[in-house]
Design a protein around this motif. Structure first.
Motif, PDB file in Angstrom:
ATOM      1  N   ALA A  85       0.851  -1.198   0.000  1.00  0.00           N
ATOM      2  CA  ALA A  85       0.000   0.000   0.000  1.00  0.00           C
ATOM      3  C   ALA A  85       0.878   1.236   0.000  1.00  0.00           C
ATOM      4  CB  ALA A  85      -0.929   0.020   1.217  1.00  0.00           C
ATOM      5  N   THR A  86       0.401   2.280  -0.654  1.00  0.00           N
ATOM      6  CA  THR A  86       0.995   3.612  -0.575  1.00  0.00           C
ATOM      7  C   THR A  86      -0.110   4.547  -0.128  1.00  0.00           C
ATOM      8  OG1 THR A  86       2.599   3.127  -2.322  1.00  0.00           O
ATOM      9  CG2 THR A  86       2.191   5.444  -1.819  1.00  0.00           C
ATOM     10  N   LEU A  87       0.013   5.107   1.074  1.00  0.00           N
ATOM     11  CA  LEU A  87      -1.063   5.863   1.690  1.00  0.00           C
ATOM     12  C   LEU A  87      -0.879   7.367   1.484  1.00  0.00           C
ATOM     13  CD1 LEU A  87      -3.096   3.981   2.996  1.00  0.00           C
ATOM     14  CD2 LEU A  87      -0.789   3.056   3.289  1.00  0.00           C
ATOM     15  N   PRO A  88      -1.982   8.117   1.464  1.00  0.00           N
ATOM     16  CA  PRO A  88      -1.926   9.571   1.229  1.00  0.00           C
ATOM     17  C   PRO A  88      -1.565  10.346   2.492  1.00  0.00           C
ATOM     18  CG  PRO A  88      -4.190   8.903   1.513  1.00  0.00           C
ATOM     19  CD  PRO A  88      -3.378   7.634   1.562  1.00  0.00           C
ATOM     20  N   THR A 108      -8.535 -15.226  10.001  1.00  0.00           N
ATOM     21  CA  THR A 108      -9.722 -15.430   9.168  1.00  0.00           C
ATOM     22  C   THR A 108     -10.146 -14.175   8.415  1.00  0.00           C
ATOM     23  OG1 THR A 108     -11.121 -14.999  11.104  1.00  0.00           O
ATOM     24  CG2 THR A 108     -10.613 -17.302  10.591  1.00  0.00           C
ATOM     25  N   SER A 109      -9.987 -13.008   9.048  1.00  0.00           N
ATOM     26  CA  SER A 109     -10.476 -11.769   8.423  1.00  0.00           C
ATOM     27  C   SER A 109      -9.446 -11.111   7.509  1.00  0.00           C
ATOM     28  CB  SER A 109     -10.870 -10.758   9.504  1.00  0.00           C
ATOM     29  OG  SER A 109      -9.718 -10.206  10.138  1.00  0.00           O
ATOM     30  N   LYS A 110      -8.140 -11.349   7.746  1.00  0.00           N
ATOM     31  CA  LYS A 110      -7.034 -10.704   7.021  1.00  0.00           C
ATOM     32  C   LYS A 110      -7.072  -9.175   7.173  1.00  0.00           C
ATOM     33  CE  LYS A 110      -5.295 -14.536   5.518  1.00  0.00           C
ATOM     34  NZ  LYS A 110      -6.111 -15.440   6.332  1.00  0.00           N
ATOM     35  N   ARG A 111      -7.652  -8.693   8.256  1.00  0.00           N
ATOM     36  CA  ARG A 111      -7.795  -7.246   8.456  1.00  0.00           C
ATOM     37  C   ARG A 111      -6.570  -6.671   9.161  1.00  0.00           C
ATOM     38  NH1 ARG A 111     -13.319  -6.416   9.999  1.00  0.00           N
ATOM     39  NH2 ARG A 111     -13.655  -6.049   7.758  1.00  0.00           N
ATOM     40  N   VAL A 112      -6.131  -5.510   8.688  1.00  0.00           N
ATOM     41  CA  VAL A 112      -4.964  -4.800   9.218  1.00  0.00           C
ATOM     42  C   VAL A 112      -5.403  -3.386   9.588  1.00  0.00           C
ATOM     43  CG1 VAL A 112      -2.672  -3.891   8.669  1.00  0.00           C
ATOM     44  CG2 VAL A 112      -3.367  -6.149   7.813  1.00  0.00           C
ATOM     45  N   LEU A 129      -7.182   6.887  11.923  1.00  0.00           N
ATOM     46  CA  LEU A 129      -7.117   5.438  12.082  1.00  0.00           C
ATOM     47  C   LEU A 129      -7.813   4.813  10.888  1.00  0.00           C
ATOM     48  CD1 LEU A 129      -6.633   2.855  13.871  1.00  0.00           C
ATOM     49  CD2 LEU A 129      -8.893   3.310  14.860  1.00  0.00           C
ATOM     50  N   ALA A 130      -7.155   3.863  10.249  1.00  0.00           N
ATOM     51  CA  ALA A 130      -7.708   3.236   9.046  1.00  0.00           C
ATOM     52  C   ALA A 130      -7.527   1.723   9.127  1.00  0.00           C
ATOM     53  CB  ALA A 130      -7.035   3.795   7.795  1.00  0.00           C
ATOM     54  N   ARG A 131      -8.182   1.014   8.207  1.00  0.00           N
ATOM     55  CA  ARG A 131      -8.018  -0.432   8.143  1.00  0.00           C
ATOM     56  C   ARG A 131      -8.209  -0.887   6.693  1.00  0.00           C
ATOM     57  NH1 ARG A 131     -13.600  -2.660  11.099  1.00  0.00           N
ATOM     58  NH2 ARG A 131     -15.062  -1.864   9.528  1.00  0.00           N
ATOM     59  N   GLY A 139       2.283 -13.182  -5.446  1.00  0.00           N
ATOM     60  CA  GLY A 139       2.515 -12.311  -6.588  1.00  0.00           C
ATOM     61  C   GLY A 139       1.565 -11.141  -6.674  1.00  0.00           C
ATOM     62  N   GLY A 140       0.511 -11.160  -5.898  1.00  0.00           N
ATOM     63  CA  GLY A 140      -0.471 -10.080  -5.934  1.00  0.00           C
ATOM     64  C   GLY A 140      -0.775  -9.517  -4.561  1.00  0.00           C
ATOM     65  N   GLU A 141       0.169  -9.675  -3.635  1.00  0.00           N
ATOM     66  CA  GLU A 141      -0.039  -9.209  -2.268  1.00  0.00           C
ATOM     67  C   GLU A 141      -0.361  -7.711  -2.257  1.00  0.00           C
ATOM     68  OE1 GLU A 141       3.012 -12.579  -2.077  1.00  0.00           O
ATOM     69  OE2 GLU A 141       2.603 -10.830  -3.346  1.00  0.00           O
ATOM     70  N   ARG A 142      -1.476  -7.367  -1.622  1.00  0.00           N
ATOM     71  CA  ARG A 142      -1.916  -5.983  -1.646  1.00  0.00           C
ATOM     72  C   ARG A 142      -2.880  -5.724  -0.502  1.00  0.00           C
ATOM     73  NH1 ARG A 142       0.634  -1.820  -4.060  1.00  0.00           N
ATOM     74  NH2 ARG A 142      -0.769  -0.056  -4.291  1.00  0.00           N
ATOM     75  N   LEU A 143      -2.863  -4.512   0.052  1.00  0.00           N
ATOM     76  CA  LEU A 143      -3.842  -4.097   1.049  1.00  0.00           C
ATOM     77  C   LEU A 143      -5.023  -3.475   0.310  1.00  0.00           C
ATOM     78  CD1 LEU A 143      -4.164  -4.013   4.170  1.00  0.00           C
ATOM     79  CD2 LEU A 143      -3.383  -1.638   4.058  1.00  0.00           C
ATOM     80  N   ARG A 144      -6.168  -4.106   0.415  1.00  0.00           N
ATOM     81  CA  ARG A 144      -7.335  -3.686  -0.361  1.00  0.00           C
ATOM     82  C   ARG A 144      -8.448  -3.208   0.569  1.00  0.00           C
ATOM     83  NH1 ARG A 144      -6.087  -5.571  -5.377  1.00  0.00           N
ATOM     84  NH2 ARG A 144      -4.734  -7.416  -5.501  1.00  0.00           N
ATOM     85  N   GLY A 145      -9.436  -2.524  -0.028  1.00  0.00           N
ATOM     86  CA  GLY A 145     -10.604  -2.090   0.740  1.00  0.00           C
ATOM     87  C   GLY A 145     -10.264  -1.144   1.875  1.00  0.00           C
ATOM     88  N   ILE A 146      -9.321  -0.241   1.649  1.00  0.00           N
ATOM     89  CA  ILE A 146      -8.869   0.661   2.710  1.00  0.00           C
ATOM     90  C   ILE A 146      -9.967   1.662   3.056  1.00  0.00           C
ATOM     91  CG2 ILE A 146      -7.215   2.475   3.267  1.00  0.00           C
ATOM     92  CD1 ILE A 146      -5.186   0.940   1.500  1.00  0.00           C
ATOM     93  N   GLU A 147     -10.206   1.828   4.340  1.00  0.00           N
ATOM     94  CA  GLU A 147     -11.193   2.799   4.811  1.00  0.00           C
ATOM     95  C   GLU A 147     -10.701   3.478   6.083  1.00  0.00           C
ATOM     96  OE1 GLU A 147     -14.862   1.040   6.150  1.00  0.00           O
ATOM     97  OE2 GLU A 147     -13.859  -0.773   6.889  1.00  0.00           O
ATOM     98  N   VAL A 148     -10.920   4.794   6.184  1.00  0.00           N
ATOM     99  CA  VAL A 148     -10.636   5.539   7.407  1.00  0.00           C
ATOM    100  C   VAL A 148     -11.832   5.372   8.337  1.00  0.00           C
ATOM    101  CG1 VAL A 148     -10.271   7.830   8.397  1.00  0.00           C
ATOM    102  CG2 VAL A 148      -9.109   7.187   6.274  1.00  0.00           C
ATOM    103  N   ILE A 149     -11.572   4.937   9.574  1.00  0.00           N
ATOM    104  CA  ILE A 149     -12.672   4.676  10.497  1.00  0.00           C
ATOM    105  C   ILE A 149     -12.708   5.644  11.674  1.00  0.00           C
ATOM    106  CG2 ILE A 149     -12.847   2.245   9.851  1.00  0.00           C
ATOM    107  CD1 ILE A 149     -11.333   1.558  12.435  1.00  0.00           C
TER     108      ILE A 149
END
Length: 382
Positions: A85-88, A108-112, A129-131, A139-149
Motif C-alpha cells: 500500500a501507498t497511503l496519502p 480469518t479476516s485478514k484485516r490490518v 485510524l484506518a483499516r 505475486g499479488g499481495e496488496r492491502l485492499r478495501g482501505i477505509e478511514v474509520i
C-alpha cells in the motif's frame, strides 16, 4: 492483544516522527546505574527508508510502515519485500505513516489496522485510524478495501505530536488509540477534543459503550486524558494497559492507564518547558495520576513492547522501549501494576520501534533520522 470491558478491567519530531530536533531530542540519557553490556547479538536484517512500525504475520512475514507512506510486506528473512500500500500521508515534520497492527481475528479476516497523519481543511492536519484487508495471493499481495474509520478531533495546524499508537484489548473487543495534544498543551485537558487522550473504540472505530468520562462531558471515545505525545501502548499478560509518552524538557513517562484518570499534562510534569519555565512536578494529592517510571534527562521513547517470549526468559513480562535521542534500547521491569527502571543498552542509532519476533528474538527499527540508517535489526541471545 485487545481490552476487556470496563467491569472486568484490572485494577519527539523524529523522537515523535520527523527529522527536526526538539530540545528533548538533543539531551542524551545518562543512567549509569542501569546501563550494562548488551547480552544479545545484533544482526542487521535489511535497510529501510525511515521506518516507523512493524508487526509479524502468523507465517513470520512482517508488515513495516515507512514515514513517507509505504507499507511493506517483508519475507521472514527480510530479504524480499513488496509494497502492499501507498497511503496519502502528510509526512512533514513528525507526520507520516505510523503504527500497524493485525486484527485479533486476522487469521480469518485478514484485516490490518494502521494510522497516519492527514491533511484537513484550511491547512489543518491530524491523525487518522484506518483499516484494510491484506490480500496474500502470491505475486499479488496488496492491502485492499482501505477505509478511514476514525479521525482525531479537531484537526489543527502544525506537524507535531500526532501519536497514533494502536492496541487491541486481550479479548479482542476493543481498540485503544492514542491522540497526541499536537504541541498545543491545553487540548490534553479539553473535554471537547480527542487530543491528548487515550481512546477506547470498537473495531469499527466507534466509541465503545461504557467509556468512563461521557457523563462529565468528554468526547465519547475518551478513556484517559492529560497526555502529551503517546508513542507506545501495550497490554501485559494480566490485562494491564501500559503507555509511554514523551515529556517536554525532561519527564519522559511510563504510565499504567486506568479508566477515567487524568495524567496531568500540561498542569503537571516531571520535566520543564523548553524555555526553562517550571511545570509543577507530580506529587501526592494533586489530583493527577503520576507516572510509574520517568526519566530526566530524557530517553525520547519510541515504540513499546511487553516481552512474553522464551529466548530471554529473565525478561519475561518486562517492557522494552526504543530510545530516540538516547539511541538506546530501554528495559522497564513490570511487577503487577508497579514498574521500575531496568537496563539501558546503547544502540548507536535512534530506535523507533521494538517488537517481539515469533521465536522470541527482539526486533528493532532504526528510524533513519540523524544518520541512524533506518535498519531492521534482530537481537538474539548470545
Amino acid at each position: 492483544m485487545s481490552r476487556a470491558a470496563l467491569a472486568v478491567l484490572p485494577l519527539a519530531l523524529l523522537a515523535c516522527g520527523g527529522n527536526a530536533a526538539q530540545p528533548s531530542d538533543t539531551v542524551q540519557a545518562s543512567s549509569a546505574e542501569s546501563s550494562t553490556a548488551a547480552p544479545f547479538a545484533k544482526t542487521v536484517m535489511t535497510q529501510l527508508d525511515s521506518p516507523w512500525a512493524m508487526t509479524f504475520l502468523p507465517d513470520r512475514r512482517m508488515l513495516v510502515t515507512e514515514k513517507k507512506g509505504q507499507m511493506l510486506l517483508l519475507s521472514a528473512d527480510a530479504k524480499q519485500r513488496r509494497t502492499v500500500a501507498t497511503l496519502p500521508v502528510d509526512s512533514a515534520g513528525q507526520g507520516g505513516l505510523m503504527d500497524v497492527v493485525l486484527s485479533p481475528d486476522f487469521s480469518t479476516s485478514k484485516r490490518v489496522y494502521f494510522s497516519y497523519s492527514a491533511r484537513g481543511d484550511g491547512g489543518t492536519k491530524g491523525v487518522v485510524l484506518a483499516r484494510g484487508l491484506l490480500d496474500l495471493q502470491p505475486g499479488g499481495e496488496r492491502l485492499r478495501g482501505i477505509e478511514v474509520i476514525f479521525r482525531a478531533r479537531p484537526f489543527v495546524e502544525g506537524d507535531g505530536h500526532y501519536s497514533g499508537r494502536i492496541a487491541f484489548s486481550p479479548d479482542g473487543r476493543y481498540l485503544f488509540f492514542t491522540n497526541g495534544e499536537r504541541q498545543k498543551f491545553t487540548p490534553a485537558q479539553d473535554k471537547s477534543m480527542t487530543l491528548g487522550k487515550v481512546l477506547r473504540l470498537t473495531p469499527d472505530g466507534k466509541p465503545a459503550h461504557g467509556n468512563p468520562l461521557v457523563a462529565q462531558g468528554f468526547q465519547p471515545e475518551v478513556w484517559s486524558y492529560g497526555h502529551r505525545n503517546l508513542l507506545g501502548l501495550a497490554f501485559d499478560k494480566s490485562g494491564n494497559l501500559w503507555e509511554q509518552e514523551m515529556g517536554p524538557k525532561g519527564g519522559d513517562e511510563v504510565n499504567l492507564i486506568l479508566p477515567g484518570r487524568n495524567y496531568g499534562w500540561p498542569n503537571a510534569s516531571n520535566g520543564s518547558h523548553y524555555d526553562g519555565r517550571d511545570i509543577p512536578d507530580h506529587r501526592p494529592g494533586d489530583g493527577y495520576e503520576a507516572p510509574k517510571v520517568w526519566w530526566n534527562p530524557v530517553i525520547s521513547p519510541g515504540g513499546l513492547m511487553i516481552y512474553s517470549g522464551s529466548m530471554f526468559p529473565q525478561w519475561k513480562g518486562d517492557a522494552f522501549i526504543g530510545g530516540l535521542s538516547s539511541e538506546s534500547l530501554v528495559r522497564v521491569h513490570l511487577d503487577g501494576t508497579n514498574a521500575s527502571k531496568g537496563d539501558q543498552w546503547p544502540m548507536g542509532a535512534r530506535i523507533r520501534e521494538v517488537e517481539q519476533g515469533p521465536d522470541g528474538a527482539i526486533w528493532v527499527l532504526e528510524d533513519g533520522g540523524k544518520g541512524s540508517g533506518g535498519r531492521l535489526l534482530r537481537l538474539s541471545a548470545r
